[in-house]
Scaffold this motif. Sequence first.
Motif, PDB file in Angstrom:
ATOM      1  N   MET A 178       3.422   2.640   0.689  1.00 46.58           N
ATOM      2  CA  MET A 178       2.501   3.663   0.183  1.00 46.58           C
ATOM      3  C   MET A 178       2.960   4.249  -1.152  1.00 46.58           C
ATOM      4  O   MET A 178       2.131   4.627  -1.982  1.00 46.58           O
ATOM      5  N   ASN A 179       4.270   4.287  -1.392  1.00 42.63           N
ATOM      6  CA  ASN A 179       4.756   4.698  -2.713  1.00 42.63           C
ATOM      7  C   ASN A 179       4.268   3.732  -3.786  1.00 42.63           C
ATOM      8  O   ASN A 179       3.863   4.155  -4.872  1.00 42.63           O
ATOM      9  N   LEU A 180       4.316   2.447  -3.484  1.00 44.99           N
ATOM     10  CA  LEU A 180       3.807   1.454  -4.440  1.00 44.99           C
ATOM     11  C   LEU A 180       2.315   1.642  -4.701  1.00 44.99           C
ATOM     12  O   LEU A 180       1.859   1.556  -5.841  1.00 44.99           O
ATOM     13  N   ILE A 181       1.561   1.911  -3.653  1.00 46.61           N
ATOM     14  CA  ILE A 181       0.118   2.132  -3.813  1.00 46.61           C
ATOM     15  C   ILE A 181      -0.130   3.364  -4.678  1.00 46.61           C
ATOM     16  O   ILE A 181      -0.953   3.335  -5.604  1.00 46.61           O
ATOM     17  N   MET A 182       0.586   4.454  -4.382  1.00 44.47           N
ATOM     18  CA  MET A 182       0.393   5.689  -5.152  1.00 44.47           C
ATOM     19  C   MET A 182       0.740   5.492  -6.620  1.00 44.47           C
ATOM     20  O   MET A 182       0.048   6.008  -7.493  1.00 44.47           O
TER      21      MET A 182
ATOM     22  N   THR B  49      -4.349   1.980   2.876  1.00 41.16           N
ATOM     23  CA  THR B  49      -3.550   1.232   3.833  1.00 41.16           C
ATOM     24  C   THR B  49      -4.331   0.955   5.113  1.00 41.16           C
ATOM     25  O   THR B  49      -4.294  -0.157   5.653  1.00 41.16           O
ATOM     26  N   LEU B  50      -5.048   1.956   5.592  1.00 41.92           N
ATOM     27  CA  LEU B  50      -5.864   1.753   6.798  1.00 41.92           C
ATOM     28  C   LEU B  50      -6.940   0.696   6.575  1.00 41.92           C
ATOM     29  O   LEU B  50      -7.176  -0.147   7.433  1.00 41.92           O
ATOM     30  N   GLU B  51      -7.572   0.733   5.414  1.00 37.36           N
ATOM     31  CA  GLU B  51      -8.654  -0.217   5.132  1.00 37.36           C
ATOM     32  C   GLU B  51      -8.139  -1.624   4.856  1.00 37.36           C
ATOM     33  O   GLU B  51      -8.661  -2.603   5.403  1.00 37.36           O
ATOM     34  N   LYS B  52      -7.148  -1.734   4.000  1.00 40.05           N
ATOM     35  CA  LYS B  52      -6.703  -3.056   3.549  1.00 40.05           C
ATOM     36  C   LYS B  52      -5.603  -3.659   4.431  1.00 40.05           C
ATOM     37  O   LYS B  52      -5.661  -4.825   4.782  1.00 40.05           O
TER      38      LYS B  52
ATOM     39  N   SER C 259       4.680   3.989  13.235  1.00 36.29           N
ATOM     40  CA  SER C 259       5.545   4.025  12.054  1.00 36.29           C
ATOM     41  C   SER C 259       4.744   4.438  10.827  1.00 36.29           C
ATOM     42  O   SER C 259       5.226   5.217   9.990  1.00 36.29           O
ATOM     43  N   PHE C 260       3.537   3.931  10.709  1.00 35.52           N
ATOM     44  CA  PHE C 260       2.654   4.291   9.591  1.00 35.52           C
ATOM     45  C   PHE C 260       2.350   5.787   9.613  1.00 35.52           C
ATOM     46  O   PHE C 260       2.440   6.466   8.581  1.00 35.52           O
ATOM     47  N   ILE C 261       2.013   6.332  10.774  1.00 34.53           N
ATOM     48  CA  ILE C 261       1.697   7.759  10.898  1.00 34.53           C
ATOM     49  C   ILE C 261       2.926   8.605  10.556  1.00 34.53           C
ATOM     50  O   ILE C 261       2.826   9.605   9.829  1.00 34.53           O
ATOM     51  N   LYS C 262       4.080   8.218  11.045  1.00 34.47           N
ATOM     52  CA  LYS C 262       5.306   8.960  10.759  1.00 34.47           C
ATOM     53  C   LYS C 262       5.642   8.911   9.261  1.00 34.47           C
ATOM     54  O   LYS C 262       6.021   9.910   8.675  1.00 34.47           O
ATOM     55  N   ALA C 263       5.456   7.751   8.649  1.00 35.38           N
ATOM     56  CA  ALA C 263       5.718   7.611   7.210  1.00 35.38           C
ATOM     57  C   ALA C 263       4.770   8.487   6.408  1.00 35.38           C
ATOM     58  O   ALA C 263       5.179   9.128   5.425  1.00 35.38           O
TER      59      ALA C 263
END
Length: 67
Positions: A18-22, A36-39, A55-59
Amino acid sequence: MVVNKGGNLSVGYFIAYMNLIMQAKQCSIICAQQYTLEKFFKGNPDHFGPVTYASFIKATGELAIIE
């Protein structure tokens, strides 16, 4: 990126992802989470199993604290 359904992805993986996406999209954590949820999860939180989704929710929570 190819991800195997047999493995559980870590919190660290999703923080980096998610850092890379941001950075690439110049967007907020909410934008990165939706992307992330969509792709990545293809709109289905259970696509890679409950451990990976947890793990995604915690991140997402950890990134929100940082931001």
